[in-house]
Write a protein that holds these residues in place. Structure first.
Motif, PDB file in Angstrom:
ATOM      1  N   LEU A 115      -5.333  32.568  -8.782  1.00 21.56           N
ATOM      2  CA  LEU A 115      -6.055  31.400  -9.267  1.00 21.56           C
ATOM      3  C   LEU A 115      -6.158  30.369  -8.153  1.00 21.56           C
ATOM      4  CD1 LEU A 115      -4.340  30.941 -12.762  1.00 21.56           C
ATOM      5  CD2 LEU A 115      -6.385  32.278 -12.216  1.00 21.56           C
ATOM      6  N   GLU A 116      -7.276  29.649  -8.122  1.00 24.99           N
ATOM      7  CA  GLU A 116      -7.486  28.592  -7.140  1.00 24.99           C
ATOM      8  C   GLU A 116      -7.336  27.228  -7.814  1.00 24.99           C
ATOM      9  OE1 GLU A 116      -7.798  29.138  -3.991  1.00 24.99           O
ATOM     10  OE2 GLU A 116      -7.919  31.325  -4.182  1.00 24.99           O
ATOM     11  N   GLU A 117      -6.733  26.301  -7.099  1.00 25.05           N
ATOM     12  CA  GLU A 117      -6.541  24.950  -7.628  1.00 25.05           C
ATOM     13  C   GLU A 117      -7.852  24.177  -7.586  1.00 25.05           C
ATOM     14  OE1 GLU A 117      -3.566  21.113  -6.983  1.00 25.05           O
ATOM     15  OE2 GLU A 117      -3.934  22.528  -5.354  1.00 25.05           O
ATOM     16  N   LYS A 118      -8.115  23.436  -8.645  1.00 27.72           N
ATOM     17  CA  LYS A 118      -9.295  22.575  -8.709  1.00 27.72           C
ATOM     18  C   LYS A 118      -8.910  21.288  -9.434  1.00 27.72           C
ATOM     19  CE  LYS A 118     -14.155  22.394 -10.101  1.00 27.72           C
ATOM     20  NZ  LYS A 118     -15.281  23.114 -10.775  1.00 27.72           N
ATOM     21  N   ASP A 119      -9.144  20.171  -8.754  1.00 25.16           N
ATOM     22  CA  ASP A 119      -8.799  18.858  -9.315  1.00 25.16           C
ATOM     23  C   ASP A 119      -7.339  18.798  -9.754  1.00 25.16           C
ATOM     24  OD1 ASP A 119     -11.433  18.020  -8.930  1.00 25.16           O
ATOM     25  OD2 ASP A 119     -12.055  18.720 -10.910  1.00 25.16           O
ATOM     26  N   GLY A 120      -6.483  19.433  -8.970  1.00 30.96           N
ATOM     27  CA  GLY A 120      -5.048  19.364  -9.231  1.00 30.96           C
ATOM     28  C   GLY A 120      -4.539  20.309 -10.306  1.00 30.96           C
ATOM     29  N   LYS A 121      -5.410  21.189 -10.818  1.00 30.85           N
ATOM     30  CA  LYS A 121      -4.993  22.096 -11.884  1.00 30.85           C
ATOM     31  C   LYS A 121      -5.460  23.524 -11.615  1.00 30.85           C
ATOM     32  CE  LYS A 121      -4.653  18.814 -15.714  1.00 30.85           C
ATOM     33  NZ  LYS A 121      -4.969  18.564 -17.133  1.00 30.85           N
ATOM     34  N   TYR A 122      -4.769  24.440 -12.278  1.00 27.05           N
ATOM     35  CA  TYR A 122      -5.152  25.845 -12.281  1.00 27.05           C
ATOM     36  C   TYR A 122      -5.596  26.187 -13.703  1.00 27.05           C
ATOM     37  CZ  TYR A 122      -2.608  25.979  -7.881  1.00 27.05           C
ATOM     38  OH  TYR A 122      -2.177  25.722  -6.614  1.00 27.05           O
ATOM     39  N   SER A 123      -6.585  27.053 -13.850  1.00 29.59           N
ATOM     40  CA  SER A 123      -7.084  27.364 -15.189  1.00 29.59           C
ATOM     41  C   SER A 123      -7.604  28.793 -15.257  1.00 29.59           C
ATOM     42  CB  SER A 123      -8.185  26.373 -15.595  1.00 29.59           C
ATOM     43  OG  SER A 123      -9.278  26.460 -14.712  1.00 29.59           O
ATOM     44  N   PHE A 124      -7.644  29.304 -16.479  1.00 29.90           N
ATOM     45  CA  PHE A 124      -8.199  30.639 -16.744  1.00 29.90           C
ATOM     46  C   PHE A 124      -8.598  30.717 -18.206  1.00 29.90           C
ATOM     47  CE2 PHE A 124      -3.673  30.872 -17.569  1.00 29.90           C
ATOM     48  CZ  PHE A 124      -3.592  31.579 -18.749  1.00 29.90           C
ATOM     49  N   LYS A 125      -9.443  31.670 -18.515  1.00 34.08           N
ATOM     50  CA  LYS A 125      -9.801  31.942 -19.915  1.00 34.08           C
ATOM     51  C   LYS A 125      -8.866  33.007 -20.459  1.00 34.08           C
ATOM     52  CE  LYS A 125     -14.620  30.500 -20.293  1.00 34.08           C
ATOM     53  NZ  LYS A 125     -14.297  29.475 -21.296  1.00 34.08           N
ATOM     54  N   MET A 126      -8.342  32.740 -21.638  1.00 26.46           N
ATOM     55  CA  MET A 126      -7.349  33.636 -22.214  1.00 26.46           C
ATOM     56  C   MET A 126      -7.981  34.984 -22.534  1.00 26.46           C
ATOM     57  SD  MET A 126      -4.132  33.353 -22.847  1.00 26.46           S
ATOM     58  CE  MET A 126      -2.850  34.392 -23.574  1.00 26.46           C
ATOM     59  N   PRO A 127      -7.420  36.069 -22.002  1.00 28.89           N
ATOM     60  CA  PRO A 127      -7.906  37.404 -22.357  1.00 28.89           C
ATOM     61  C   PRO A 127      -7.308  37.863 -23.681  1.00 28.89           C
ATOM     62  CG  PRO A 127      -6.124  37.586 -20.785  1.00 28.89           C
ATOM     63  CD  PRO A 127      -6.342  36.111 -21.013  1.00 28.89           C
ATOM     64  N   ALA A 128      -7.701  39.025 -24.123  1.00 29.13           N
ATOM     65  CA  ALA A 128      -7.165  39.587 -25.372  1.00 29.13           C
ATOM     66  C   ALA A 128      -5.861  40.328 -25.086  1.00 29.13           C
ATOM     67  CB  ALA A 128      -8.198  40.509 -26.013  1.00 29.13           C
ATOM     68  N   GLU A 129      -4.939  39.621 -24.436  1.00 31.19           N
ATOM     69  CA  GLU A 129      -3.633  40.192 -24.111  1.00 31.19           C
ATOM     70  C   GLU A 129      -2.707  39.055 -23.683  1.00 31.19           C
ATOM     71  OE1 GLU A 129      -3.917  42.787 -20.781  1.00 31.19           O
ATOM     72  OE2 GLU A 129      -4.995  41.355 -19.533  1.00 31.19           O
ATOM     73  N   ASP A 130      -1.419  39.334 -23.699  1.00 30.17           N
ATOM     74  CA  ASP A 130      -0.464  38.348 -23.227  1.00 30.17           C
ATOM     75  C   ASP A 130      -0.668  38.100 -21.733  1.00 30.17           C
ATOM     76  OD1 ASP A 130       0.605  38.284 -25.761  1.00 30.17           O
ATOM     77  OD2 ASP A 130       2.251  39.647 -25.306  1.00 30.17           O
ATOM     78  N   VAL A 131      -0.378  36.873 -21.294  1.00 29.30           N
ATOM     79  CA  VAL A 131      -0.583  36.487 -19.897  1.00 29.30           C
ATOM     80  C   VAL A 131       0.736  36.029 -19.293  1.00 29.30           C
ATOM     81  CG1 VAL A 131      -1.644  34.787 -18.355  1.00 29.30           C
ATOM     82  CG2 VAL A 131      -3.008  35.891 -20.126  1.00 29.30           C
ATOM     83  N   SER A 132       1.007  36.513 -18.084  1.00 31.46           N
ATOM     84  CA  SER A 132       2.187  36.086 -17.335  1.00 31.46           C
ATOM     85  C   SER A 132       1.715  35.289 -16.114  1.00 31.46           C
ATOM     86  CB  SER A 132       3.001  37.298 -16.891  1.00 31.46           C
ATOM     87  OG  SER A 132       4.099  36.895 -16.106  1.00 31.46           O
ATOM     88  N   ILE A 133       2.192  34.050 -16.014  1.00 36.18           N
ATOM     89  CA  ILE A 133       1.860  33.193 -14.879  1.00 36.18           C
ATOM     90  C   ILE A 133       2.970  33.328 -13.835  1.00 36.18           C
ATOM     91  CG2 ILE A 133       1.513  30.818 -14.100  1.00 36.18           C
ATOM     92  CD1 ILE A 133       0.398  30.195 -16.872  1.00 36.18           C
ATOM     93  N   LYS A 134       2.567  33.677 -12.616  1.00 38.81           N
ATOM     94  CA  LYS A 134       3.533  33.856 -11.527  1.00 38.81           C
ATOM     95  C   LYS A 134       3.207  32.897 -10.396  1.00 38.81           C
ATOM     96  CE  LYS A 134       5.394  37.238  -8.262  1.00 38.81           C
ATOM     97  NZ  LYS A 134       5.309  38.643  -7.774  1.00 38.81           N
ATOM     98  N   VAL A 135       4.203  32.137  -9.972  1.00 44.44           N
ATOM     99  CA  VAL A 135       4.052  31.194  -8.857  1.00 44.44           C
ATOM    100  C   VAL A 135       4.944  31.670  -7.717  1.00 44.44           C
ATOM    101  CG1 VAL A 135       4.308  28.812  -8.084  1.00 44.44           C
ATOM    102  CG2 VAL A 135       3.547  29.295 -10.431  1.00 44.44           C
TER     103      VAL A 135
END
Length: 318
Positions: free
Chosen positions: A166-186
């Protein structure tokens, strides 16, 4: 709503809807006031939804109904509250809903749910991930935004959601929720300091003062006139290691720790050879003239010259 006997002059007792009083020595007028009431019925499209607020209410009173924000079905799938429906009309997207009782607001309220998927954040003591509205789950197609804060002394390398960068934009990261669980890794890396131990007979310049492990650090070293660089080094945990020269720069692959850069130089001196007959025999082939390091062993040789005999060397007229 109320009962009044002789405008309240006669007292009475009440047991549910039975009123009793002692007959006074006068005629009695009994006035009963009624208020309209309406029923609120609650239901859901999910069997295990927790609903509250179903009752009979006086007209004009404030009614508060609520439903579980999220629930699981028997297959352990998650569902999230979507809206309240009244008489097939959507009236609110808030699970906690308040309204004023009237003929128009009476009826059957249905809590509608939709399939939701969990959002998981890989925890690290040196980062803080804050999801907007503290969402821990979202439905397919929903926008999910979050911020990432990294502790001082660390550098943010990448942010991923289900292995998608994911790319940062205006200080935030964003995505559209898929039809599955999501794991955010930093992914982060510790930042190490680069200090320079300057030498009085050379200058050292580095292209950065901080770097992470395995990052390339370019070092430019220039010896003062009359000196030659013999080596460029970094010191890590009291251990000194040489840095290799690449082109006209020294390249350090940053190790796992703070380093100090240093340079070693040696003085250089010019030896010039000539003779007292140079003007008469200009092509005398002396051996050993050149530039020498301080402390180096030097051998000089004077060739035989026809018609002359070598007598001695003199140094600076001595």
């Amino acid at each position: 709503e109320s009962v009044s006997i002789n405008n309240g002059d006669v007292e009475y007792t009440q047991d549910e809807n039975i009123y009793s009083f002692t007959m006074p020595a006068q005629n009695v007028s009994i006035v009963v006031t009624y208020i309209q009431q309406f029923e609120v019925i609650l239901q859901s499209d999910m069997e295990n939804a927790d609903l509250s607020g179903a009752d009979t209410y006086d007209i004009g009173t404030e009614v508060f109904i609520s439903a579980s924000e999220s629930i699981q079905d028997n297959d352990m799938n998650w569902y999230q509250f979507k809206c309240w429906m009244l008489n097939d009309q959507e009236i609110s997207q808030e699970s906690n809903y308040m309204f004023t009782m009237s003929a128009d607001t009476a009826g059957t309220y249905t809590a509608i749910y939709e399939r939701a998927y969990q959002i998981d954040v890989e925890q690290n003591s040196n980062i803080k991930v804050t999801i907007d509205e503290d969402k821990m789950m979202a439905v397919e197609g929903e926008d999910v935004s979050f911020t990432v804060e990294v502790d001082p002394g660390y550098r943010l390398l990448s942010v991923e959601a289900n292995q998608t960068t994911l790319e940062e934009k205006d200080g935030k990261y964003s995505f559209k929720m898929p039809a599955e669980d999501v794991s955010i890794k930093v992914t982060i890396a510790q930042v190490y300091n680069i200090t320079v131990n300057q030498n009085a007979n050379a200058s050292i310049q580095v292209d950065k003062t901080q770097a992470i492990k395995d990052e390339s650090v370019e070092i430019t070293v220039q010896a003062n006139s009359g000196y030659r660089i013999t080596g460029v080094y970094y010191t890590l945990n009291s251990e000194k290691q040489e840095i290799t020269l690449s082109g006209d720069k020294y390249i350090l692959t940053m190790p796992d720790g703070n380093v100090e850069i240093s340079v070693e130089v040696v003085g250089q001196y010019q030896i010039t050879l000539n003779s007292n007959i140079d003007s008469e025999v200009p092509d005398i082939a002396f051996e050993g003239a050149g530039l020498y390091d301080d402390g180096a062993s030097v051998t000089i040789k004077a060739p035989n010259v026809e018609g002359y005999r070598f007598r001695n060397w003199s140094f600076n007229s001595q």
